[in-house]
Design a protein around this motif. Structure first.
Motif, mmCIF file in Angstrom:
data_model
loop_
_atom_site.group_PDB
_atom_site.id
_atom_site.type_symbol
_atom_site.label_atom_id
_atom_site.label_comp_id
_atom_site.label_asym_id
_atom_site.label_seq_id
_atom_site.Cartn_x
_atom_site.Cartn_y
_atom_site.Cartn_z
ATOM 1 N N HIS A 199 0.786 -1.643 0.041
ATOM 2 C CA HIS A 199 -0.473 -0.152 -0.154
ATOM 3 C C HIS A 199 0.613 1.756 0.328
ATOM 4 C CE1 HIS A 199 -2.792 3.217 0.687
ATOM 5 N NE2 HIS A 199 -4.130 1.954 0.208
ATOM 6 N N GLU B 189 -5.784 -1.296 4.538
ATOM 7 C CA GLU B 189 -4.005 -1.662 3.558
ATOM 8 C C GLU B 189 -3.369 -2.843 4.159
ATOM 9 O OE1 GLU B 189 -3.109 3.227 5.138
ATOM 10 O OE2 GLU B 189 -2.932 1.751 6.457
ATOM 11 N N GLU C 211 -0.992 0.453 10.183
ATOM 12 C CA GLU C 211 -1.920 0.139 8.901
ATOM 13 C C GLU C 211 -3.204 -0.531 9.515
ATOM 14 O OE1 GLU C 211 0.205 -3.829 6.571
ATOM 15 O OE2 GLU C 211 -1.426 -4.032 8.419
#
Ligand code: SF4
Length: 465
Positions: free
Chosen positions: A285, A332, A328
């Protein structure tokens, strides 16, 4: 504990000082160990099989993650207890402890000397000081090929030291310093000597192989009287030329997905360089990559991989990932799983994020609970297993070249090796069945052709043909 059988004994072995040597850590640390052992050997020192039997012990340490730090500190402690005279080198030697002092000295104040990584000269100075060099003009010759800690048929070739990046989870640049590329002529001379000594697989390593030469602005060096640029593509071209007479393999590790890596694909399609790339993506990501401050984070990695695969369908990709990096999100993380599937990464490893003392990522907001990080790691590994199994199964029925690592009774009881798709230590193996003809011999370090008959976990089973 290393006992290097290749270290030549000096004329008067009975009086030769002996050094115990322990090498911990990654292939880059291993090449540092090889340099130090080569110097010791060239200067008439011998290696000892045990701490107790040595006049002095050198511990080459790793300081990357907490487990490695603990293993290194424990090994130093063991060497101090059993021998008492210990020199410490390697990444941990450059690490600061509480209050900014040297961590190794804080934990083990009795060590004789501490240096950071790639410090052969400083280590030798400490050895001279505490175990003076034997005077023998006949052993003061540096061997043409240095001491190798790998089996005779493969070797790591370190092309640079240090790193110019500042990934937020990593402290390597603070331990190993900025990028310093080795002169291209020296690298190629070492490669040639290795091939001439019987090496059949050369593993190119560094912190960032794709950045080779950036620090010297891709300066033109010389090899065999010919100009060669200090640049990854030109280096690979020349390595392929040197490997060709013996059919040896050239394998690239730690390559980042920069546009100029595309230039390598033609060399891979024609087999001059193995169609294998070890690209430590760490995540997919863009926002996570930005928080990680990863090299090439702005690149369109998926499109790039798909283009690589079109240019070289046999390409094998190995990568490592970090799950549960601070901040995160679910989205993601799902992006990462989807990336793995779409990029069809052949061999993936994954770590649950764990803070490293001194790393900038420790100050990022959004730390995830350990259980979440572990769960995410397990999910990445489940996808990775599924992909690896599927991609390996496709090989059944194919005939592949295998480099033999182990052989029992000259292959009559079977052998084991690796195809181009497997790097030593980190990937799978190819288990070779006994040859159909009893007269066929399979020796370590030789290439054999074998038909893949089954896939088993991360390994293949093959019948020599
Ligand atoms: S590229 Fe990043 S992870 Fe690799 S050594 Fe450099 S700073 Fe560390």
């Amino acid at each position: 504990m290393l006992d290097n059988g290749g270290m030549s004994a000096p004329a008067d072995a009975a009086r030769a000082p002996t050094v115990g040597f322990v090498s911990l850590g990654c292939p880059k640390a291993l090449t540092d160990s090889e340099l130090i052992l080569t110097r010791l050997s060239a200067e008439g020192y011998r290696t000892a099989k045990s701490f107790a039997g040595a006049d002095l012990v050198i511990v080459n340490t790793c300081g990357f993650i907490d487990d490695a730090v603990k293993e290194s500190l424990d090994t130093i402690g063991e060497a101090l207890t059993e021998n008492g005279r210990v020199i410490v080198t390697g990444c941990l030697g450059a690490k600061a402890g509480e209050g900014g002092g040297n961590l190794v000295r804080q934990v083990h104040p009795k060590v004789l000397a501490v240096t950071g990584p790639h410090a052969t000269q400083e280590v030798m100075q400490a050895v001279y000081e505490h175990l003076p060099k034997p005077h023998d003009p006949f052993v003061d010759l540096v061997p043409k090929v240095g001491i190798k800690l790998t089996p005779k048929h493969y070797a790591y070739l370190k092309i640079s030291e240090g790193c110019n990046h500042r990934c937020t989870f990593c402290i390597i640049p603070s331990m190993r310093g900025g990028l310093v590329s080795r002169p291209v002529g020296d690298v190629l001379a070492e490669a040639r000597a290795l091939f001439e000594s019987g090496v059949r697989e050369l593993l190119v390593v560094s912190q960032d192989t794709s950045a080779y030469g950036v620090d010297v602005r891709y300066r033109t060096g010389f090899f065999d009287g010919r100009p060669v640029r200090t640049r990854m593509f030109e280096l690979c071209e020349q390595l392929a030329r040197l490997a060709e007479p013996s059919g040896a393999w050239v394998r690239l590790h730690y390559v980042y997905p920069y546009p100029h890596v595309d230039e390598l694909l033609p060399l891979m399609s024609c087999g001059a360089v193995l169609p294998y790339l070890d690209v430590p993506f760490q995540h997919s990501h863009p926002d996570v990559l930005r928080r990680m401050r990863r090299p090439a984070s702005g690149e369109r990695n998926l499109e790039r991989i798909q283009a690589w695969r079109r240019a070289c369908p046999q390409l094998v990709l190995r990568s490592t990932f970090i799950a549960g990096f601070p901040g995160e999100t679910d989205e993601e993380f799902e992006h990462l799983l989807q990336f793995l599937r779409e990029a069809e990464i052949d061999r993936a490893g994954c770590f649950a994020y764990s803070p490293v003392a001194g790393a900038a990522a420790n100050d990022l907001p959004g730390a995830l609970p350990v259980e979440v990080r572990e769960q995410r790691r397990a999910r990445v590994m489940a996808v990775a297993e599924e992909l690896a199994t599927r991609r390996l199964a496709r090989r059944v029925g194919a005939t592949m070249q295998v480099l033999v690592d182990r052989s029992s009774a000259l292959g009559r009881k079977g052998a084991s090796g690796r195809s181009y798709a497997d790097a030593p230590e980190i990937d799978g193996t190819v288990r070779l069945l006994p040859p159909a003809k009893a007269s066929t011999q399979i020796r370590v370090g030789e290439f054999v052709r074998a038909r893949i008959v089954a896939a088993q976990g991360h390994d293949l089973i093959a019948q020599p043909v």
